[in-house]
Design a protein around this motif. Structure first.
Motif, PDB file in Angstrom:
ATOM      1  N   LYS A   1       0.850  -1.198   0.000  1.00  0.00           N
ATOM      2  CA  LYS A   1       0.000   0.000   0.000  1.00  0.00           C
ATOM      3  C   LYS A   1       0.876   1.235   0.000  1.00  0.00           C
ATOM      4  O   LYS A   1       1.854   1.308   0.745  1.00  0.00           O
TER       5      LYS A   1
ATOM      6  N   LYS B   1       0.783   5.661  -0.118  1.00  0.00           N
ATOM      7  CA  LYS B   1       0.049   6.929  -0.092  1.00  0.00           C
ATOM      8  C   LYS B   1       0.819   7.933  -0.947  1.00  0.00           C
ATOM      9  O   LYS B   1       1.968   8.263  -0.634  1.00  0.00           O
TER      10      LYS B   1
ATOM     11  N   VAL C   1       0.556  11.779  -2.680  1.00  0.00           N
ATOM     12  CA  VAL C   1      -0.179  13.034  -2.564  1.00  0.00           C
ATOM     13  C   VAL C   1       0.181  13.947  -3.743  1.00  0.00           C
ATOM     14  O   VAL C   1       1.360  14.107  -4.075  1.00  0.00           O
TER      15      VAL C   1
ATOM     16  N   PHE D   1      -9.819  12.156  -2.979  1.00  0.00           N
ATOM     17  CA  PHE D   1      -9.293  10.835  -2.634  1.00  0.00           C
ATOM     18  C   PHE D   1      -9.700   9.818  -3.687  1.00  0.00           C
ATOM     19  O   PHE D   1     -10.873   9.676  -4.019  1.00  0.00           O
TER      20      PHE D   1
ATOM     21  N   ARG E   1      -8.408   5.755  -5.520  1.00  0.00           N
ATOM     22  CA  ARG E   1      -7.654   4.531  -5.260  1.00  0.00           C
ATOM     23  C   ARG E   1      -7.353   3.831  -6.581  1.00  0.00           C
ATOM     24  O   ARG E   1      -8.207   3.783  -7.466  1.00  0.00           O
TER      25      ARG E   1
ATOM     26  N   VAL F   1      -2.634   1.931  -4.485  1.00  0.00           N
ATOM     27  CA  VAL F   1      -2.184   3.311  -4.302  1.00  0.00           C
ATOM     28  C   VAL F   1      -3.357   4.129  -3.789  1.00  0.00           C
ATOM     29  O   VAL F   1      -4.419   4.173  -4.426  1.00  0.00           O
ATOM     30  N   HIS F   2      -3.185   4.733  -2.633  1.00  0.00           N
ATOM     31  CA  HIS F   2      -4.153   5.703  -2.123  1.00  0.00           C
ATOM     32  C   HIS F   2      -3.670   7.065  -2.585  1.00  0.00           C
ATOM     33  O   HIS F   2      -2.574   7.513  -2.238  1.00  0.00           O
ATOM     34  N   LEU F   3      -4.513   7.696  -3.392  1.00  0.00           N
ATOM     35  CA  LEU F   3      -4.116   8.912  -4.075  1.00  0.00           C
ATOM     36  C   LEU F   3      -4.874  10.093  -3.483  1.00  0.00           C
ATOM     37  O   LEU F   3      -6.113  10.105  -3.491  1.00  0.00           O
ATOM     38  N   TYR F   4      -4.153  11.050  -2.961  1.00  0.00           N
ATOM     39  CA  TYR F   4      -4.782  12.225  -2.344  1.00  0.00           C
ATOM     40  C   TYR F   4      -4.452  13.463  -3.152  1.00  0.00           C
ATOM     41  O   TYR F   4      -3.300  13.691  -3.521  1.00  0.00           O
TER      42      TYR F   4
ATOM     43  N   MET G   1       2.877  10.588   3.909  1.00  0.00           N
ATOM     44  CA  MET G   1       2.920  10.221   2.480  1.00  0.00           C
ATOM     45  C   MET G   1       4.205   9.457   2.149  1.00  0.00           C
ATOM     46  O   MET G   1       5.259   9.713   2.721  1.00  0.00           O
ATOM     47  N   ASP G   2       4.063   8.518   1.218  1.00  0.00           N
ATOM     48  CA  ASP G   2       5.230   7.763   0.743  1.00  0.00           C
ATOM     49  C   ASP G   2       5.892   8.452  -0.434  1.00  0.00           C
ATOM     50  O   ASP G   2       7.068   8.229  -0.716  1.00  0.00           O
TER      51      ASP G   2
END
Ligand SMILES: Nc1nc2c(ncn2[C@@H]2O[C@H](COP(=O)(O)OP(=O)(O)OP(=O)(O)O)[C@@H](O)[C@H]2O)c(=O)[nH]1
Ligand SMILES: [Mg+2]
Length: 167
Positions: free
Chosen positions: A6, A8, A10, A48, A50, A58-61, A80-81
């Motif tokens: 997973k 994150k 941004v 937000f 995904r 990928v969680h996309l903000y 955030m990564d």
């Protein structure tokens, strides 16, 4: 270690750069917190979305581009990564975009620059290379799903190879 990774990621960028559009293109089911403004809408809190591909989520903000929503950008950025700086190539780079670039360099987070609206005629994406330090740079159009997906997954792959063994 299980097969699921997973991340994150941004997306930062100036007002109207195309952050919300890009997330909507990547995930048509994305959630957006917006307000009406002259000529359209503006993000007031976050976007937000995904993306799932081959065991990677990928969680996309998306962040608000207006300077006054700095508090929301800080909250969204936590943990955030990786970060994307989205730039509108149809206008010159503004002060706020440079501030975001400096902030991301200082945050010591892996980040990449996506040049947006490259489908427009008369734009010169090449003129932007070298303006954002040593970060990777990629030409896209936020309305082109394949381009956005390729660019985002390519960046995500650099993050998973960095984090392998740490999670
Ligand atoms: N032609 C074209 N239009 C775009 C592109 N990206 C964004 N737009 C348009 O530009 C306008 C602003 O895009 P948004 O996605 O709302 O920009 P944003 O960066 O989220 O803006 P804020 O949330 O206010 O900071 C919208 O009308 C979009 O349809 C693109 O790649 N090509
Ligand atoms: Mg937005």
């Amino acid at each position: 270690m299980t097969g699921e990774t997973k991340l994150k990621i941004v997306i930062f960028g100036a007002f109207g750069a195309g952050k919300t559009t890009m997330i909507r293109t990547l995930d048509p089911g994305a959630t957006h917190i917006e307000a009406n403004c002259a000529g359209g809408t503006t993000t007031v809190a976050l976007d937000f979305g995904r993306i799932q591909k081959d065991g990677l989520t990928v969680h996309l903000y998306g962040t608000p581009g207006q300077e006054r929503f700095g508090f929301a950008r800080e909250i969204v950025a936590r943990g955030m990564d990786g970060a994307v700086l989205l730039i509108d190539v149809s206008s010159p780079v503004d002060e706020f975009t440079r501030h975001l670039s400096d902030y991301l360099h200082g945050a010591q987070v892996p980040f990449v620059v996506f040049l947006n609206r490259c489908e427009n005629t008369g734009v010169h994406p090449d003129a932007f290379s070298g303006q954002f330090g040593s970060s990777g740079i990629r030409a896209v159009s936020a309305v082109d799903r394949q381009q956005c997906m390729d660019a985002l997954l390519e960046f995500a792959a650099t993050l998973t190879s960095r984090s392998r063994g740490h999670h």
